[in-house]
Motif scaffolding. Structure first.
Motif, short mmCIF file in Angstrom:
data_model
loop_
_atom_site.label_atom_id
_atom_site.label_comp_id
_atom_site.label_asym_id
_atom_site.label_seq_id
_atom_site.Cartn_x
_atom_site.Cartn_y
_atom_site.Cartn_z
N ARG A 152 -27.30 78.11 -6.22
CA ARG A 152 -26.95 77.45 -4.87
C ARG A 152 -28.02 76.35 -4.22
O ARG A 152 -27.56 75.22 -3.54
CB ARG A 152 -26.81 78.71 -3.71
CG ARG A 152 -25.58 79.23 -4.05
CD ARG A 152 -25.46 80.59 -3.26
NE ARG A 152 -26.28 81.45 -2.79
CZ ARG A 152 -26.37 82.72 -3.54
NH1 ARG A 152 -25.53 82.73 -4.38
NH2 ARG A 152 -27.29 83.52 -3.11
N ARG A 153 -29.23 76.50 -4.44
CA ARG A 153 -30.32 75.57 -3.97
C ARG A 153 -30.13 74.32 -4.65
O ARG A 153 -30.02 73.09 -4.05
CB ARG A 153 -31.62 76.01 -4.26
CG ARG A 153 -32.14 77.22 -3.13
CD ARG A 153 -33.37 77.21 -3.11
NE ARG A 153 -34.04 77.96 -4.29
CZ ARG A 153 -34.46 79.25 -4.61
NH1 ARG A 153 -34.03 80.16 -3.58
NH2 ARG A 153 -34.52 79.50 -5.77
N GLU A 172 -28.62 68.41 -5.27
CA GLU A 172 -27.72 67.52 -5.66
C GLU A 172 -26.96 66.71 -4.57
O GLU A 172 -27.03 65.40 -4.75
CB GLU A 172 -26.56 68.06 -6.52
CG GLU A 172 -27.01 68.55 -7.96
CD GLU A 172 -25.97 68.88 -8.87
OE1 GLU A 172 -26.07 69.74 -9.91
OE2 GLU A 172 -24.66 68.96 -8.36
N GLN A 173 -26.56 67.32 -3.82
CA GLN A 173 -25.63 66.37 -2.57
C GLN A 173 -26.83 65.78 -1.73
O GLN A 173 -26.33 64.83 -1.40
CB GLN A 173 -24.83 67.68 -1.81
CG GLN A 173 -23.76 68.59 -2.55
CD GLN A 173 -22.59 67.28 -3.03
OE1 GLN A 173 -22.36 66.38 -2.44
NE2 GLN A 173 -22.53 67.53 -4.47
N GLY A 212 -23.77 58.86 -10.81
CA GLY A 212 -22.57 59.80 -10.81
C GLY A 212 -22.94 61.15 -11.52
O GLY A 212 -24.39 61.18 -11.62
N VAL A 213 -22.38 62.11 -11.80
CA VAL A 213 -22.72 63.35 -12.11
C VAL A 213 -22.28 63.50 -13.66
O VAL A 213 -21.20 63.10 -13.73
CB VAL A 213 -21.99 64.48 -11.45
CG1 VAL A 213 -22.23 65.88 -11.93
CG2 VAL A 213 -22.72 64.46 -9.92
N PHE A 214 -23.30 63.88 -14.44
CA PHE A 214 -23.04 64.01 -15.90
C PHE A 214 -23.30 65.31 -16.39
O PHE A 214 -24.65 65.46 -16.33
CB PHE A 214 -23.73 62.40 -16.70
CG PHE A 214 -23.18 61.37 -16.20
CD1 PHE A 214 -22.19 60.76 -16.63
CD2 PHE A 214 -23.91 60.63 -14.91
CE1 PHE A 214 -21.67 59.54 -16.36
CE2 PHE A 214 -23.64 59.43 -14.85
CZ PHE A 214 -22.68 59.00 -15.24
N ASN A 215 -22.54 65.88 -17.20
CA ASN A 215 -23.12 66.99 -17.91
C ASN A 215 -23.98 66.38 -19.14
O ASN A 215 -23.30 65.63 -20.35
CB ASN A 215 -21.92 67.92 -18.43
CG ASN A 215 -21.39 68.58 -17.43
OD1 ASN A 215 -21.48 69.02 -16.45
ND2 ASN A 215 -19.80 68.85 -17.28
#
Length: 302
Positions: free
Chosen positions: A130-131, A136-137, A206-209
């Motif tokens: 959760r942290r 990230e945000q 961006g967000v990347f796996n």
């Protein structure tokens, strides 16, 4: 290009070792000055960062930084790098063009073994995850405030030289825990480094796996390593009766198959698309042990 790494640990040293030809300067922090020689050996100019404030030396290095990488986990008080350096990043880094933040696929929580991607809802089950979602945000928001691309790399279980099933088999600590239908993704540290360089050189946000192609039961990974080593695989242990730390047990409460299709679409090709390819390569070249001297050290009974 000048790179600054907050938290230049295992992944940071792999990133430095993979630098392309050229005059790229890499500065990295650690909490412990005793780790300076290891960072220097990896080509990183070391500085200390203890948590909630930055020294003058750090501020000076940040002023010349073009690419910032953050590999420091948030704690109960929040993200320590943001707490210490947010205003510096916004107001005193004139050359900064890109930020990379190393996160975890743990932010997704449990999806009952289903395939997920970056569009999947984050529903973390642990406080540490959760942290991570919150951090990230905050980094993405900072990027918007500064008009900078921020790449969030969600990493699966990290392995590589010195940290893998071969080492556990050698040391007699390998276990084959069996939990029905449980799978995990993994990522070789070389592909963390490769993905970082790929995104940084293109200033992609961006967000990347950043994860492999083969989510697999953990017991299969140990069995394959034992096969490659030519040693007996450890016996199976039912998850319900296994002696595990609370943190280790919590990992088994999340089950998902994580897709890496998005970063592939940017043009990144994984060096080790699955653990079998990585294990074969590490055993063949001796890199599994983390140093050449230990590459063929005796295997203790499991």
């Amino acid at each position: 290009m000048q790179v600054f790494i907050f938290g230049a640990g295992y992944s940071g040293k792999a990133f430095a070792a993979a630098r392309p030809a050229g005059a790229t300067r890499i500065v990295g922090t650690t909490r412990d000055e005793a780790k300076f020689p290891a960072l220097q050996a990896s080509g990183i100019a070391p500085l200390t960062f203890g948590g909630r404030s930055v020294s003058g030396n750090v501020i000076n290095a940040l002023a010349d930084t073009t690419h910032l990488i953050v590999s420091v986990a948030p704690d109960d008080a929040g993200d320590p790098v943001l707490a210490a350096a947010r205003e510096t990043i916004l107001g005193a880094m004139p050359r900064l063009g890109w930020i990379g933040y190393l996160s975890t696929v743990g932010v997704y929580g449990d999806h009952l073994g289903a395939w997920i991607d970056e569009s999947t809802e984050c529903r973390p089950t642990s406080a540490r995850s959760r942290r991570r979602v919150e951090a990230e945000q905050q980094w993405l928001e900072l990027g918007r405030d500064a008009s900078l691309p921020v790449a969030v790399l969600r990493l699966s279980g990290i392995y590589g030289p010195g940290r893998n099933a071969f080492v556990n088999l050698r040391d007699g600590t390998a276990k084959r825990l069996i939990k029905k239908d449980q799978v995990f993704n993994r990522i070789h540290v070389s592909d963390i480094a490769g993905a970082l360089w790929h995104l940084a050189e293109r200033n992609l946000g961006g967000v990347f796996n950043v994860t492999d192609d083969l989510p697999a039961p953990p017991q299969d990974v140990v069995a394959y390593a034992a096969q490659v080593m030519g040693v007996e695989s450890p016996p199976e242990i039912p998850f319900e009766t296994a002696e595990l730390s609370p943190m280790a047990r919590s990992f088994y409460g999340e089950n998902k198959r994580v897709s890496n299709a998005l970063i592939r679409r940017t043009g990144y090709s994984f060096r080790y698309p699955d653990y079998r390819a990585a294990f074969d390569a590490m055993w063949a070249d001796g890199s599994w042990a983390g140093d050449a001297a230990g590459a063929r050290s005796p295997i203790r009974a499991s």
